[in-house]
Motif scaffolding. Structure first.
Motif, PDB file in Angstrom:
ATOM      1  N   PRO A  68      -2.437 -12.891 -10.264  1.00  0.00           N
ATOM      2  CA  PRO A  68      -1.171 -13.077  -9.535  1.00  0.00           C
ATOM      3  C   PRO A  68      -1.176 -12.369  -8.186  1.00  0.00           C
ATOM      4  O   PRO A  68      -1.796 -11.305  -8.038  1.00  0.00           O
ATOM      5  CB  PRO A  68      -0.126 -12.468 -10.472  1.00  0.00           C
ATOM      6  CG  PRO A  68      -0.885 -11.521 -11.342  1.00  0.00           C
ATOM      7  CD  PRO A  68      -2.259 -12.099 -11.500  1.00  0.00           C
ATOM      8  N   ILE A  69      -0.501 -12.965  -7.224  1.00  0.00           N
ATOM      9  CA  ILE A  69      -0.386 -12.363  -5.899  1.00  0.00           C
ATOM     10  C   ILE A  69       1.082 -12.279  -5.502  1.00  0.00           C
ATOM     11  O   ILE A  69       1.917 -13.035  -6.004  1.00  0.00           O
ATOM     12  CB  ILE A  69      -1.157 -13.167  -4.822  1.00  0.00           C
ATOM     13  CG1 ILE A  69      -0.530 -14.545  -4.633  1.00  0.00           C
ATOM     14  CG2 ILE A  69      -2.634 -13.265  -5.145  1.00  0.00           C
ATOM     15  CD1 ILE A  69      -1.003 -15.261  -3.388  1.00  0.00           C
ATOM     16  N   MET A  92      -2.446  -7.342 -10.127  1.00  0.00           N
ATOM     17  CA  MET A  92      -1.673  -7.972  -9.052  1.00  0.00           C
ATOM     18  C   MET A  92      -2.289  -7.596  -7.709  1.00  0.00           C
ATOM     19  O   MET A  92      -2.697  -6.460  -7.476  1.00  0.00           O
ATOM     20  CB  MET A  92      -0.220  -7.501  -9.114  1.00  0.00           C
ATOM     21  CG  MET A  92       0.653  -7.961  -7.955  1.00  0.00           C
ATOM     22  SD  MET A  92       1.207  -9.673  -8.128  1.00  0.00           S
ATOM     23  CE  MET A  92       2.577  -9.480  -9.292  1.00  0.00           C
ATOM     24  N   LEU A  93      -2.364  -8.574  -6.823  1.00  0.00           N
ATOM     25  CA  LEU A  93      -2.748  -8.308  -5.439  1.00  0.00           C
ATOM     26  C   LEU A  93      -1.506  -8.468  -4.578  1.00  0.00           C
ATOM     27  O   LEU A  93      -0.846  -9.497  -4.602  1.00  0.00           O
ATOM     28  CB  LEU A  93      -3.827  -9.282  -4.967  1.00  0.00           C
ATOM     29  CG  LEU A  93      -4.165  -9.198  -3.472  1.00  0.00           C
ATOM     30  CD1 LEU A  93      -4.873  -7.881  -3.147  1.00  0.00           C
ATOM     31  CD2 LEU A  93      -5.010 -10.388  -3.030  1.00  0.00           C
ATOM     32  N   TYR A  94      -1.190  -7.437  -3.788  1.00  0.00           N
ATOM     33  CA  TYR A  94      -0.071  -7.472  -2.859  1.00  0.00           C
ATOM     34  C   TYR A  94      -0.617  -7.593  -1.435  1.00  0.00           C
ATOM     35  O   TYR A  94      -1.529  -6.858  -1.056  1.00  0.00           O
ATOM     36  CB  TYR A  94       0.765  -6.192  -2.952  1.00  0.00           C
ATOM     37  CG  TYR A  94       1.446  -5.981  -4.276  1.00  0.00           C
ATOM     38  CD1 TYR A  94       2.721  -6.483  -4.513  1.00  0.00           C
ATOM     39  CD2 TYR A  94       0.818  -5.258  -5.296  1.00  0.00           C
ATOM     40  CE1 TYR A  94       3.361  -6.283  -5.734  1.00  0.00           C
ATOM     41  CE2 TYR A  94       1.446  -5.053  -6.514  1.00  0.00           C
ATOM     42  CZ  TYR A  94       2.709  -5.572  -6.732  1.00  0.00           C
ATOM     43  OH  TYR A  94       3.343  -5.364  -7.933  1.00  0.00           O
ATOM     44  N   LEU A  95      -0.070  -8.511  -0.658  1.00  0.00           N
ATOM     45  CA  LEU A  95      -0.400  -8.607   0.760  1.00  0.00           C
ATOM     46  C   LEU A  95       0.774  -8.026   1.540  1.00  0.00           C
ATOM     47  O   LEU A  95       1.894  -8.545   1.464  1.00  0.00           O
ATOM     48  CB  LEU A  95      -0.664 -10.053   1.173  1.00  0.00           C
ATOM     49  CG  LEU A  95      -2.058 -10.593   0.783  1.00  0.00           C
ATOM     50  CD1 LEU A  95      -2.075 -11.005  -0.685  1.00  0.00           C
ATOM     51  CD2 LEU A  95      -2.453 -11.753   1.652  1.00  0.00           C
ATOM     52  N   MET A 141      -3.797  -3.845  -6.480  1.00  0.00           N
ATOM     53  CA  MET A 141      -4.325  -3.577  -5.144  1.00  0.00           C
ATOM     54  C   MET A 141      -3.354  -4.089  -4.091  1.00  0.00           C
ATOM     55  O   MET A 141      -2.589  -5.019  -4.332  1.00  0.00           O
ATOM     56  CB  MET A 141      -5.669  -4.282  -4.929  1.00  0.00           C
ATOM     57  CG  MET A 141      -6.793  -3.801  -5.780  1.00  0.00           C
ATOM     58  SD  MET A 141      -8.339  -4.656  -5.338  1.00  0.00           S
ATOM     59  CE  MET A 141      -9.462  -3.920  -6.538  1.00  0.00           C
ATOM     60  N   ALA A 142      -3.445  -3.479  -2.909  1.00  0.00           N
ATOM     61  CA  ALA A 142      -2.707  -3.966  -1.747  1.00  0.00           C
ATOM     62  C   ALA A 142      -3.711  -4.278  -0.649  1.00  0.00           C
ATOM     63  O   ALA A 142      -4.697  -3.558  -0.481  1.00  0.00           O
ATOM     64  CB  ALA A 142      -1.707  -2.923  -1.261  1.00  0.00           C
ATOM     65  N   LEU A 143      -3.473  -5.345   0.075  1.00  0.00           N
ATOM     66  CA  LEU A 143      -4.307  -5.709   1.225  1.00  0.00           C
ATOM     67  C   LEU A 143      -3.460  -5.587   2.477  1.00  0.00           C
ATOM     68  O   LEU A 143      -2.370  -6.151   2.569  1.00  0.00           O
ATOM     69  CB  LEU A 143      -4.828  -7.137   1.085  1.00  0.00           C
ATOM     70  CG  LEU A 143      -5.572  -7.713   2.304  1.00  0.00           C
ATOM     71  CD1 LEU A 143      -6.841  -6.930   2.595  1.00  0.00           C
ATOM     72  CD2 LEU A 143      -5.898  -9.195   2.092  1.00  0.00           C
TER      73      LEU A 143
END
Length: 237
Positions: A103-104, A1-4, A75-77
């Protein structure tokens, strides 16, 4: 998962509890400037590893980051301030996630132009967010286009270009056009100045010490100007 994850544009208390939790839980945090973000993480006692992800390296990082994300790493951006992707890196990585089925999750939170719009007193129902204008090539073309838009126009601008931007907008429009300059949102010296472009130019010429910090400029839409002129003409009849 990528979290913004949005980060505060001013007051650190604007950081959300969910954002703090996720930054502690992910394996990696991608940061626009690891020095700036390092201070944020230190303040909230977050020990997650930081890796640089910015406009100068994002094209080269995409494939490697996709491999890591697809392997199961979360990860987090984050950007230096505000929401990733809004006048900051993020778009290319999000697009790649969609292409690769990663997924984001985008957390709601701090961004500069929304509170500036609400504070301006200009119509909020329809607006055009331009972000930063080109410094040279294409700047005049964009300004001519923006002055004709019917909705409220929102720009980000640096302090040393504030007066230039106001003057240029007036050149293609009208010195009597209503505008608003919002500075240092959510910080100790936050200020909101409204009035005609002519008034704002004169004000900041006379108060150069206030031409500093993060700046959002808003202009009323062309439709609003026509409404005002029609109302004025009718009152004269």
């Amino acid at each position: 998962m990528l979290y913004l994850i949005p980060t505060p544009v001013g007051n650190l208390e604007d950081m959300t509890l969910r954002g703090l939790r996720i930054m502690k839980e992910v394996q990696v945090i991608l940061a626009e400037d690891t020095r700036t973000s390092g201070q944020l993480l230190k303040h909230f006692e977050i020990k997650t590893p930081l890796k640089p992800f910015h406009a100068h390296n994002e094209h080269y990082q995409i494939d490697n980051l996709m491999d890591q994300l697809k392997s199961g790493i979360d990860m987090a951006l984050i950007s230096d301030a505000g929401t990733p992707g809004i006048s900051d890196p993020g778009f290319l990585l999000v697009r790649a996630c969609h292409q690769h089925g990663v997924p984001i999750s985008v957390l709601p939170g701090a961004t500069a132009f929304v509170p500036a719009l609400v504070a301006s007193g200009l119509p909020c129902d329809r607006f055009h967010f331009e972000g930063f204008l080109p410094h040279k090539k294409g700047r005049q073309t964009r300004l001519k286009y923006l002055t004709k838009l019917p909705e409220t126009v929102i720009l980000y601008e640096s302090p040393h270009r504030l007066l230039k931007c106001l003057a240029e907008f007036a050149e293609f429009s009208d010195l009597q056009r209503q505008a608003c300059v919002v500075r240092e949102i959510s910080k100790i010296y936050e200020s909101v100045k409204t009035g005609t472009i002519e008034f704002l130019i004169k004000y900041y010429q006379e108060h150069p010490s206030e031409v500093r910090g993060e700046i959002v400029i808003l202009f009323e839409g062309a439709t609003e100007i026509k409404k005002e002129k029609k109302k004025y003409n009718n009152s004269e009849e």
